[in-house]
Scaffold this motif. Sequence first.
Motif, mmCIF file in Angstrom:
data_model
loop_
_atom_site.group_PDB
_atom_site.id
_atom_site.type_symbol
_atom_site.label_atom_id
_atom_site.label_comp_id
_atom_site.label_asym_id
_atom_site.label_seq_id
_atom_site.Cartn_x
_atom_site.Cartn_y
_atom_site.Cartn_z
ATOM 1 N N ALA A 169 0.842 -1.205 0.000
ATOM 2 C CA ALA A 169 0.000 0.000 0.000
ATOM 3 C C ALA A 169 0.877 1.255 0.000
ATOM 4 C CB ALA A 169 -0.922 -0.009 1.220
ATOM 5 N N LEU A 170 1.955 1.240 0.780
ATOM 6 C CA LEU A 170 2.878 2.374 0.830
ATOM 7 C C LEU A 170 3.598 2.536 -0.507
ATOM 8 C CD1 LEU A 170 4.427 4.605 2.285
ATOM 9 C CD2 LEU A 170 5.926 2.852 3.264
ATOM 10 N N ILE A 171 4.015 1.428 -1.105
ATOM 11 C CA ILE A 171 4.708 1.479 -2.400
ATOM 12 C C ILE A 171 3.803 2.056 -3.478
ATOM 13 C CG2 ILE A 171 5.770 0.068 -4.216
ATOM 14 C CD1 ILE A 171 6.653 -1.863 -1.968
ATOM 15 N N ASN A 172 2.540 1.633 -3.506
ATOM 16 C CA ASN A 172 1.580 2.151 -4.488
ATOM 17 C C ASN A 172 1.412 3.662 -4.336
ATOM 18 O OD1 ASN A 172 1.205 -0.462 -5.380
ATOM 19 N ND2 ASN A 172 -0.704 -0.774 -4.260
ATOM 20 N N SER A 173 1.341 4.123 -3.103
ATOM 21 C CA SER A 173 1.178 5.554 -2.845
ATOM 22 C C SER A 173 2.426 6.339 -3.253
ATOM 23 C CB SER A 173 0.867 5.790 -1.366
ATOM 24 O OG SER A 173 -0.359 5.189 -1.002
ATOM 25 N N LEU A 174 3.602 5.765 -3.003
ATOM 26 C CA LEU A 174 4.850 6.418 -3.422
ATOM 27 C C LEU A 174 4.893 6.598 -4.935
ATOM 28 C CD1 LEU A 174 7.654 4.789 -1.228
ATOM 29 C CD2 LEU A 174 7.145 7.224 -1.414
ATOM 30 N N ASN A 175 4.467 5.574 -5.659
ATOM 31 C CA ASN A 175 4.479 5.643 -7.121
ATOM 32 C C ASN A 175 3.546 6.725 -7.645
ATOM 33 O OD1 ASN A 175 6.343 3.559 -7.296
ATOM 34 N ND2 ASN A 175 4.770 1.968 -7.446
ATOM 35 N N LYS A 176 2.489 7.019 -6.894
ATOM 36 C CA LYS A 176 1.546 8.061 -7.319
ATOM 37 C C LYS A 176 2.054 9.464 -6.959
ATOM 38 C CE LYS A 176 -1.950 5.767 -5.422
ATOM 39 N NZ LYS A 176 -3.303 5.460 -4.899
ATOM 40 N N SER A 177 2.561 9.631 -5.749
ATOM 41 C CA SER A 177 2.977 10.959 -5.285
ATOM 42 C C SER A 177 4.369 11.353 -5.770
ATOM 43 C CB SER A 177 2.943 11.011 -3.752
ATOM 44 O OG SER A 177 1.640 10.826 -3.262
ATOM 45 N N PHE A 178 5.252 10.369 -5.936
ATOM 46 C CA PHE A 178 6.631 10.645 -6.360
ATOM 47 C C PHE A 178 6.992 9.716 -7.531
ATOM 48 C CE2 PHE A 178 6.302 11.850 -1.927
ATOM 49 C CZ PHE A 178 6.954 13.073 -1.862
ATOM 50 N N PRO A 179 6.336 9.879 -8.662
ATOM 51 C CA PRO A 179 6.521 8.934 -9.772
ATOM 52 C C PRO A 179 7.924 8.940 -10.369
ATOM 53 C CG PRO A 179 5.249 10.844 -10.486
ATOM 54 C CD PRO A 179 5.375 10.956 -9.000
ATOM 55 N N ASN A 180 8.664 10.037 -10.209
ATOM 56 C CA ASN A 180 9.994 10.130 -10.820
ATOM 57 C C ASN A 180 11.118 9.739 -9.868
ATOM 58 O OD1 ASN A 180 8.934 11.119 -13.284
ATOM 59 N ND2 ASN A 180 8.752 13.169 -12.393
ATOM 60 N N SER A 181 10.776 9.395 -8.638
ATOM 61 C CA SER A 181 11.787 8.938 -7.675
ATOM 62 C C SER A 181 11.946 7.419 -7.788
ATOM 63 C CB SER A 181 11.374 9.308 -6.247
ATOM 64 O OG SER A 181 11.261 10.709 -6.097
ATOM 65 N N THR A 182 13.134 6.939 -7.466
ATOM 66 C CA THR A 182 13.404 5.503 -7.487
ATOM 67 C C THR A 182 13.034 4.890 -6.145
ATOM 68 O OG1 THR A 182 15.224 5.799 -9.051
ATOM 69 C CG2 THR A 182 15.169 3.743 -7.806
ATOM 70 N N HIS A 183 12.325 3.789 -6.177
ATOM 71 C CA HIS A 183 11.965 3.093 -4.948
ATOM 72 C C HIS A 183 12.815 1.846 -4.799
ATOM 73 C CE1 HIS A 183 9.542 -0.049 -2.782
ATOM 74 N NE2 HIS A 183 9.720 0.874 -1.858
ATOM 75 N N LEU A 184 13.440 1.685 -3.626
ATOM 76 C CA LEU A 184 14.244 0.510 -3.323
ATOM 77 C C LEU A 184 13.652 -0.225 -2.124
ATOM 78 C CD1 LEU A 184 17.906 1.892 -3.622
ATOM 79 C CD2 LEU A 184 16.523 0.752 -5.372
ATOM 80 N N LEU A 185 13.839 -1.548 -2.135
ATOM 81 C CA LEU A 185 13.358 -2.376 -1.038
ATOM 82 C C LEU A 185 14.481 -2.656 -0.047
ATOM 83 C CD1 LEU A 185 11.164 -5.020 -2.912
ATOM 84 C CD2 LEU A 185 10.352 -3.230 -1.356
ATOM 85 N N CYS A 186 14.136 -2.650 1.214
ATOM 86 C CA CYS A 186 15.099 -2.910 2.286
ATOM 87 C C CYS A 186 15.529 -4.380 2.275
ATOM 88 C CB CYS A 186 14.464 -2.551 3.628
ATOM 89 S SG CYS A 186 15.382 -3.128 5.053
ATOM 90 N N THR A 187 16.810 -4.631 2.093
ATOM 91 C CA THR A 187 17.303 -6.010 2.042
ATOM 92 C C THR A 187 17.234 -6.686 3.409
ATOM 93 O OG1 THR A 187 19.575 -5.214 2.335
ATOM 94 C CG2 THR A 187 18.820 -5.560 0.075
#
Length: 456
Positions: A169-187
Amino acid sequence: MKKLGDAGLKPSSILESLKKTNPNETILATISTIYAARKKAHNQLLQGISPIVHLNQTLEKSDFTTVTKVDEDGELKGLFFCHALSINLLKSYHHLLLLDCTYKTNKYKMPLLHIAGLTGANKTFSLAFCFIAQETEPYYDWALECLLTIFTSNQIPLPDVFLTDREQALINSLNKSFPNSTHLLCTWHIQKNLVTNAAKLIKDKDLEAEMIRHWNNLIRLNSQDRFFSSFETLASKYGNKFQEYMNSTWLPVAEKYSNAWTCRIPHFDHRTTSRMESAHSFIKSRLLGPNNSFTAVIKLITNALEHQSHEISAQYHQEKINSLKYIGNIFDECHGRITHYALRKAQNNFTETARIDKNSGCNGDHHIRTGIPCRHQILAVIDSGGKIKPSDFHAQWHINVSFFFFISFHFSLSLFFFFISFFFLYLFFFLLFMGWWWLGVVGMFIFGAWVWESLV
């Protein structure tokens, strides 16, 4: 008692402080007495108005930028707040943000979305907080729109990278509000998930440990072809159910955690949000416990943020005037302009230039990923007879301090040395007048050596 409570002390600490402050008096107060006094003070503070109205009034008088979300019945469903001190830090350090939820911070049992950044000293700073009624996409949408407003209203460039766990849910919201930022997952969170599922699907401690070792090597590979090959070997080694889990869960998002993709992303070698746990602990240590009202939490977080800002500012002022010792002359132009953390990393790369095969090429990954000159870049500068410049470092590692505070800091330092110097000169002439000129010369020599050591 009220002052001690406002400072963030727990009732047990307040009682202990009262006993130490008044050792010759019999303290009749108990823990129950202090809790009752706190409740009475809180009721007097409300002055007959609702807690939500009082909260809004408190926030309006503070240095927080705040947004509240209420339902049709006027019940608080969301509270976003960001302090002015944190915004000042964000203006310099907006490149990478970490997001994570923490719990048990308030008596309403609302999750707290904690948003943090990274300073040039490689330290975490708390940027913003958001209480949300539910960890669902609509609430995350609202929280991240509030965060976006902080950036746009202060004309701050948007983050290059966000680092989170796999909260969809947080990832989906990030893609909408900050579409040009890169999202990385915590290893770190991925490994925790792997351990949990391995216990169910592999059911052999030795094989589980072997799988984790393979995984840790796998995510560090810098070739996408090698990653796919190694991933297939790992997934197929521990049975069909484990293979299905790996292929459906982690293969589709490989570009968000594998070094084969993230090596070209400026994440400054941060691939986990585990440091957020210490940030949570720092904030929770100021929040006292899960029974606080929102108003109390706001006051206590303010204390924590002021403490945080003071520490960061003091460190930068020191780094601005004190040069690192044992750093190569090739970094002369970077002293006072690049943080000590980044200079130490660059010095390590400088040391490794002696072991470079000059026929080997440089793909530039290290410089992009860390924002620090790699050993190949440093060797090229050495061969040209030049020096490393501050512009060779990513803006993340530049020292940025308030001009006003920098001038005032130097003025205070200069004033201090002026009075000390005046005192020693007076002492020198006094000793000279008394005929003890040799003692005065020795004293001035010692004083001069001390000043030199302090400044250099």
